[in-house]
Design a protein around this motif. Structure first.
Motif, PDB file in Angstrom:
ATOM      1  N   ARG A   1      25.978  37.267  53.536  1.00 12.93           N
ATOM      2  CA  ARG A   1      26.528  38.137  53.981  1.00 12.93           C
ATOM      3  C   ARG A   1      27.973  38.468  53.295  1.00 12.93           C
ATOM      4  O   ARG A   1      28.674  37.723  52.732  1.00 12.93           O
ATOM      5  N   ILE A   2      28.163  39.830  53.291  1.00  8.82           N
ATOM      6  CA  ILE A   2      29.187  40.462  52.458  1.00  8.82           C
ATOM      7  C   ILE A   2      30.689  40.079  53.062  1.00  8.82           C
ATOM      8  O   ILE A   2      30.688  40.857  54.238  1.00  8.82           O
ATOM      9  N   THR A   3      31.423  39.670  52.431  1.00 13.15           N
ATOM     10  CA  THR A   3      32.849  39.337  52.789  1.00 13.15           C
ATOM     11  C   THR A   3      33.816  40.385  52.374  1.00 13.15           C
ATOM     12  O   THR A   3      34.740  40.973  53.285  1.00 13.15           O
ATOM     13  N   SER A   4      33.593  40.679  50.959  1.00  9.63           N
ATOM     14  CA  SER A   4      34.909  41.559  50.434  1.00  9.63           C
ATOM     15  C   SER A   4      34.370  42.041  49.150  1.00  9.63           C
ATOM     16  O   SER A   4      33.496  41.803  48.514  1.00  9.63           O
ATOM     17  N   ILE A   5      34.863  43.411  48.714  1.00  8.80           N
ATOM     18  CA  ILE A   5      34.678  43.881  47.608  1.00  8.80           C
ATOM     19  C   ILE A   5      36.207  44.150  46.959  1.00  8.80           C
ATOM     20  O   ILE A   5      36.951  44.999  47.427  1.00  8.80           O
ATOM     21  N   THR A   6      36.391  43.710  45.578  1.00 10.08           N
ATOM     22  CA  THR A   6      37.432  43.731  45.180  1.00 10.08           C
ATOM     23  C   THR A   6      37.582  43.950  43.514  1.00 10.08           C
ATOM     24  O   THR A   6      36.429  43.804  43.068  1.00 10.08           O
ATOM     25  N   GLY A   7      38.643  44.172  43.113  1.00 10.46           N
ATOM     26  CA  GLY A   7      38.688  44.376  41.725  1.00 10.46           C
ATOM     27  C   GLY A   7      38.483  45.745  41.232  1.00 10.46           C
ATOM     28  O   GLY A   7      38.519  45.901  39.938  1.00 10.46           O
ATOM     29  N   TYR A   8      37.885  46.683  41.941  1.00  8.27           N
ATOM     30  CA  TYR A   8      37.662  48.061  41.418  1.00  8.27           C
ATOM     31  C   TYR A   8      38.772  49.039  41.226  1.00  8.27           C
ATOM     32  O   TYR A   8      38.744  50.032  40.800  1.00  8.27           O
ATOM     33  N   GLN A   9      39.967  48.574  42.041  1.00 11.27           N
ATOM     34  CA  GLN A   9      41.120  49.394  41.744  1.00 11.27           C
ATOM     35  C   GLN A   9      41.634  49.887  40.299  1.00 11.27           C
ATOM     36  O   GLN A   9      42.296  51.030  40.025  1.00 11.27           O
ATOM     37  N   ASP A  10      41.558  48.866  39.281  1.00 10.71           N
ATOM     38  CA  ASP A  10      41.899  49.079  38.094  1.00 10.71           C
ATOM     39  C   ASP A  10      41.021  50.075  37.246  1.00 10.71           C
ATOM     40  O   ASP A  10      41.406  50.430  36.275  1.00 10.71           O
TER      41      ASP A  10
ATOM     42  N   PHE B   1      25.224  41.864  56.238  1.00 14.42           N
ATOM     43  CA  PHE B   1      24.057  40.944  55.524  1.00 14.42           C
ATOM     44  C   PHE B   1      23.031  41.667  55.023  1.00 14.42           C
ATOM     45  O   PHE B   1      22.439  42.615  55.485  1.00 14.42           O
ATOM     46  N   ILE B   2      22.610  41.070  53.855  1.00 14.44           N
ATOM     47  CA  ILE B   2      21.352  41.725  53.374  1.00 14.44           C
ATOM     48  C   ILE B   2      20.277  40.374  52.905  1.00 14.44           C
ATOM     49  O   ILE B   2      20.991  39.243  52.860  1.00 14.44           O
TER      50      ILE B   2
END
Length: 204
Positions: free
Chosen positions: A188-197, A109-110
């Motif tokens: 609170r951060i749950t996930s980081i997505t979408g950077y693979q492309d 969390f931040i």
């Protein structure tokens, strides 16, 4: 003549009695010496092992013989091993919230500046992702990484610690003591997505 014989017999008896009296203490001293010498002696007997009867040869009861022959079984406790959850990919991101940049990790969390219109347990997405990094590669934005999003949940809306603002001017009788508490939001951060492309820079 009779008187002489009696006197001689009395004299002999008296001499015998004196000799016996003198012999008795000598005999006693000899006994004392012998008793002392015997007390000083110690008999050293060879140590022999104690006799342990063998019940099988002497006709022991059948219950004792059976208890000796039966094997002892130990019960081992059964331990259930829980299946390990698959490890998440270690990834971090640099995201911009307002005018500040934060390094975020999934599960942590931040504290950010107050997010207007967000209440507790609201799900939010942060689209200004400047950089995403993993163990093997790095995705650098120009200025942001396309399609990369950071998902978070609002946990708390509160005020930060008090800050004292003291103003003073010398020779003017001017003093001001002001306290301030900045409103902040805990997410609170749950996930980081979408950077693979996006194109990645592979680390050596």
């Amino acid at each position: 003549m009779a008187s002489l014989s009696l006197c001689s017999s009395l004299a002999t008896t008296s001499t015998l009695s004196q000799n016996q009296k003198s012999a008795v203490p000598a005999f006693k001293t000899n006994l004392n010496f012998i008793s002392r010498s015997l007390s000083s002696l110690r008999l050293a007997l060879p140590k022999q092992p104690l006799f342990v009867p063998n019940f099988s040869q002497t006709g022991a009861p059948s219950s004792l013989a059976e208890s000796e022959t039966e094997p002892i079984t130990e019960f081992e406790p059964t331990v259930e091993i829980a299946e390990a959850e698959p490890k998440r990919e270690e990834v971090f991101a640099v995201v911009m919230v307002g005018s500040r940049q934060y390094i975020v990790f999934p599960g942590r969390f931040i504290y950010t500046q107050r997010l207007k219109g967000a209440s507790v347990n609201d799900k939010i997405t942060l689209n200004k992702v400047l950089l995403v990094g993993t163990k093997t590669s790095t995705y650098i934005g120009k200025p942001i990484v396309p399609n990369a999003t950071v998902h978070a949940v609002v946990e708390e809306q509160k005020l930060d610690k008090k800050v004292i603002v003291f103003k003073y001017k010398k020779k003017k009788n001017y003093r001001r003591n002001i306290g301030h508490r900045q409103p902040i939001t805990r997410i609170r951060i749950t996930s980081i997505t979408g950077y693979q492309d996006s194109p990645a820079v592979t680390l050596p």
